[in-house]
Design an enzyme around this catalytic site. Structure first.
Site, PDB file in Angstrom:
ATOM      1  N   HIS A  80       0.851  -1.193   0.000  1.00  0.00           N
ATOM      2  CA  HIS A  80       0.000   0.000   0.000  1.00  0.00           C
ATOM      3  C   HIS A  80       0.886   1.243   0.000  1.00  0.00           C
ATOM      4  O   HIS A  80       1.894   1.287   0.698  1.00  0.00           O
ATOM      5  CB  HIS A  80      -0.897   0.002   1.237  1.00  0.00           C
ATOM      6  CG  HIS A  80      -2.015   0.996   1.184  1.00  0.00           C
ATOM      7  ND1 HIS A  80      -1.813   2.348   1.395  1.00  0.00           N
ATOM      8  CD2 HIS A  80      -3.349   0.840   0.937  1.00  0.00           C
ATOM      9  CE1 HIS A  80      -2.974   2.973   1.287  1.00  0.00           C
ATOM     10  NE2 HIS A  80      -3.922   2.096   1.008  1.00  0.00           N
ATOM     11  N   CYS A 118      -3.813   2.719  -4.519  1.00  0.00           N
ATOM     12  CA  CYS A 118      -4.823   3.467  -3.764  1.00  0.00           C
ATOM     13  C   CYS A 118      -4.899   4.881  -4.317  1.00  0.00           C
ATOM     14  O   CYS A 118      -3.963   5.675  -4.145  1.00  0.00           O
ATOM     15  CB  CYS A 118      -4.485   3.484  -2.273  1.00  0.00           C
ATOM     16  SG  CYS A 118      -5.660   4.426  -1.275  1.00  0.00           S
ATOM     17  N   HIS A 145      -7.635   0.248  -4.667  1.00  0.00           N
ATOM     18  CA  HIS A 145      -8.451   0.982  -3.709  1.00  0.00           C
ATOM     19  C   HIS A 145      -8.918   2.244  -4.438  1.00  0.00           C
ATOM     20  O   HIS A 145      -8.107   3.118  -4.730  1.00  0.00           O
ATOM     21  CB  HIS A 145      -7.638   1.395  -2.478  1.00  0.00           C
ATOM     22  CG  HIS A 145      -7.355   0.285  -1.531  1.00  0.00           C
ATOM     23  ND1 HIS A 145      -6.712   0.479  -0.334  1.00  0.00           N
ATOM     24  CD2 HIS A 145      -7.635  -1.044  -1.593  1.00  0.00           C
ATOM     25  CE1 HIS A 145      -6.595  -0.679   0.297  1.00  0.00           C
ATOM     26  NE2 HIS A 145      -7.148  -1.614  -0.449  1.00  0.00           N
ATOM     27  N   ASP A 190     -13.388   1.466  -0.885  1.00  0.00           N
ATOM     28  CA  ASP A 190     -12.546   2.127   0.096  1.00  0.00           C
ATOM     29  C   ASP A 190     -13.162   3.421   0.601  1.00  0.00           C
ATOM     30  O   ASP A 190     -13.408   4.338  -0.171  1.00  0.00           O
ATOM     31  CB  ASP A 190     -11.145   2.400  -0.478  1.00  0.00           C
ATOM     32  CG  ASP A 190     -10.081   2.398   0.622  1.00  0.00           C
ATOM     33  OD1 ASP A 190     -10.312   1.783   1.670  1.00  0.00           O
ATOM     34  OD2 ASP A 190      -9.022   3.001   0.426  1.00  0.00           O
ATOM     35  N   HIS A 191     -13.416   3.476   1.862  1.00  0.00           N
ATOM     36  CA  HIS A 191     -13.930   4.654   2.555  1.00  0.00           C
ATOM     37  C   HIS A 191     -15.315   5.059   2.032  1.00  0.00           C
ATOM     38  O   HIS A 191     -15.601   4.942   0.846  1.00  0.00           O
ATOM     39  CB  HIS A 191     -12.965   5.836   2.463  1.00  0.00           C
ATOM     40  CG  HIS A 191     -11.628   5.558   3.059  1.00  0.00           C
ATOM     41  ND1 HIS A 191     -10.694   6.530   3.303  1.00  0.00           N
ATOM     42  CD2 HIS A 191     -11.055   4.399   3.476  1.00  0.00           C
ATOM     43  CE1 HIS A 191      -9.600   5.999   3.823  1.00  0.00           C
ATOM     44  NE2 HIS A 191      -9.799   4.699   3.928  1.00  0.00           N
ATOM     45  N   TYR A 208     -15.462   3.601   7.245  1.00  0.00           N
ATOM     46  CA  TYR A 208     -15.774   2.198   6.964  1.00  0.00           C
ATOM     47  C   TYR A 208     -17.234   1.868   7.233  1.00  0.00           C
ATOM     48  O   TYR A 208     -17.574   0.784   7.678  1.00  0.00           O
ATOM     49  CB  TYR A 208     -14.829   1.291   7.754  1.00  0.00           C
ATOM     50  CG  TYR A 208     -13.437   1.342   7.194  1.00  0.00           C
ATOM     51  CD1 TYR A 208     -13.054   0.506   6.155  1.00  0.00           C
ATOM     52  CD2 TYR A 208     -12.517   2.279   7.657  1.00  0.00           C
ATOM     53  CE1 TYR A 208     -11.794   0.587   5.603  1.00  0.00           C
ATOM     54  CE2 TYR A 208     -11.247   2.363   7.108  1.00  0.00           C
ATOM     55  CZ  TYR A 208     -10.894   1.521   6.089  1.00  0.00           C
ATOM     56  OH  TYR A 208      -9.638   1.603   5.535  1.00  0.00           O
TER      57      TYR A 208
END
Length: 232
Positions: A80, A118, A145, A190-191, A208
């Site tokens: 990541h 990401c 992501h 993601d998020h 989340y």
């Protein structure tokens, strides 16, 4: 940045200072444990004398040992990127740019030594052009992501809706489809925003929420389908 912080501190009351401290040390990426200010300083002190070159050398030495084992076991690694991709608290960053990623790939030249792309992390750095990065790194992207941040003029940023913000998600998704073709790669939205009845649930980490991420996933799937249809 320091001058701006000093100006804020000069007018902040105790409650505002306590809130800021809590937000900084409530939990770090990859961990839900919290720290006191003293413990946080002790953790940072462990990196005294660790430059970006030293940290990178350690990472590449680790990958040279572990990546062949991962390949033998059929496990694809996906490192990541730094979040954010620039120094914080004096800590070095070594997974922030295309050059950083190429150095990682060169440590063990195999698709099993790959990247988690990401868009929110890479996208928090204004000089990272996400579609171009996808074109350059797609052959080693093992996880996606997809999220967006909104960049501010002073270099700060905040989480944005999946299809809004500075990421340019339509161009990002086009680059994903163009680079990967029909090849599938694990992806998560993601998020997500806190919305619907998630706002009344206890526990869980910010970003989340169930419904917020499901909304993001639906938007991203629709965007992908539209792009694939338009390309025939």
């Amino acid at each position: 940045v320091l001058e701006s912080a000093e100006r804020w501190l000069a007018t902040a009351d105790d409650a505002a200072i306590a809130k800021l401290v809590r937000n900084i040390i409530a939990g770090l990426p990859g961990s839900e444990e919290s720290y006191t200010v003293e413990q946080f300083r002790e953790v940072l002190a462990a990196y005294d004398g660790i430059s970006a070159d030293v940290l990178r050398a350690n990472l590449l030495a680790f990958l040279a040992e572990i990546a062949p084992v991962a390949e033998e076991a059929g496990v694809k690694l996906a490192i990541h990127p730094d979040d954010p991709p620039f120094p914080m608290f004096g800590l070095p960053r070594v997974v922030s740019t295309v050059a950083d990623c190429q150095a990682i790939f060169n440590a063990y030249d195999s698709p099993y030594n790959g990247l988690c792309f990401c868009t929110g992390s890479f996208g928090a750095r204004a000089d990272n052009h996400l579609p171009t990065m996808l074109d350059q790194l797609s052959h080693r992207i093992n996880f996606l992501h997809l999220r967006s941040v909104q960049l501010e003029a002073d270099g700060s940023f905040y989480e944005a809706n999946h299809l809004e913000g500075s990421a340019g998600m339509a161009d990002v998704m086009y680059a994903v489809v163009r680079a990967r073709g029909d090849a599938r790669v694990p992806m998560r939205p993601d998020h997500g925003h806190l919305m619907v009845d998630d706002a009344h649930k206890k526990g869980g980490n910010p970003g989340y929420s169930l419904y917020g991420r499901m909304r993001g996933l639906a938007e991203l799937r629709g965007l992908e389908m539209g792009i694939r249809r338009s390309l025939g």
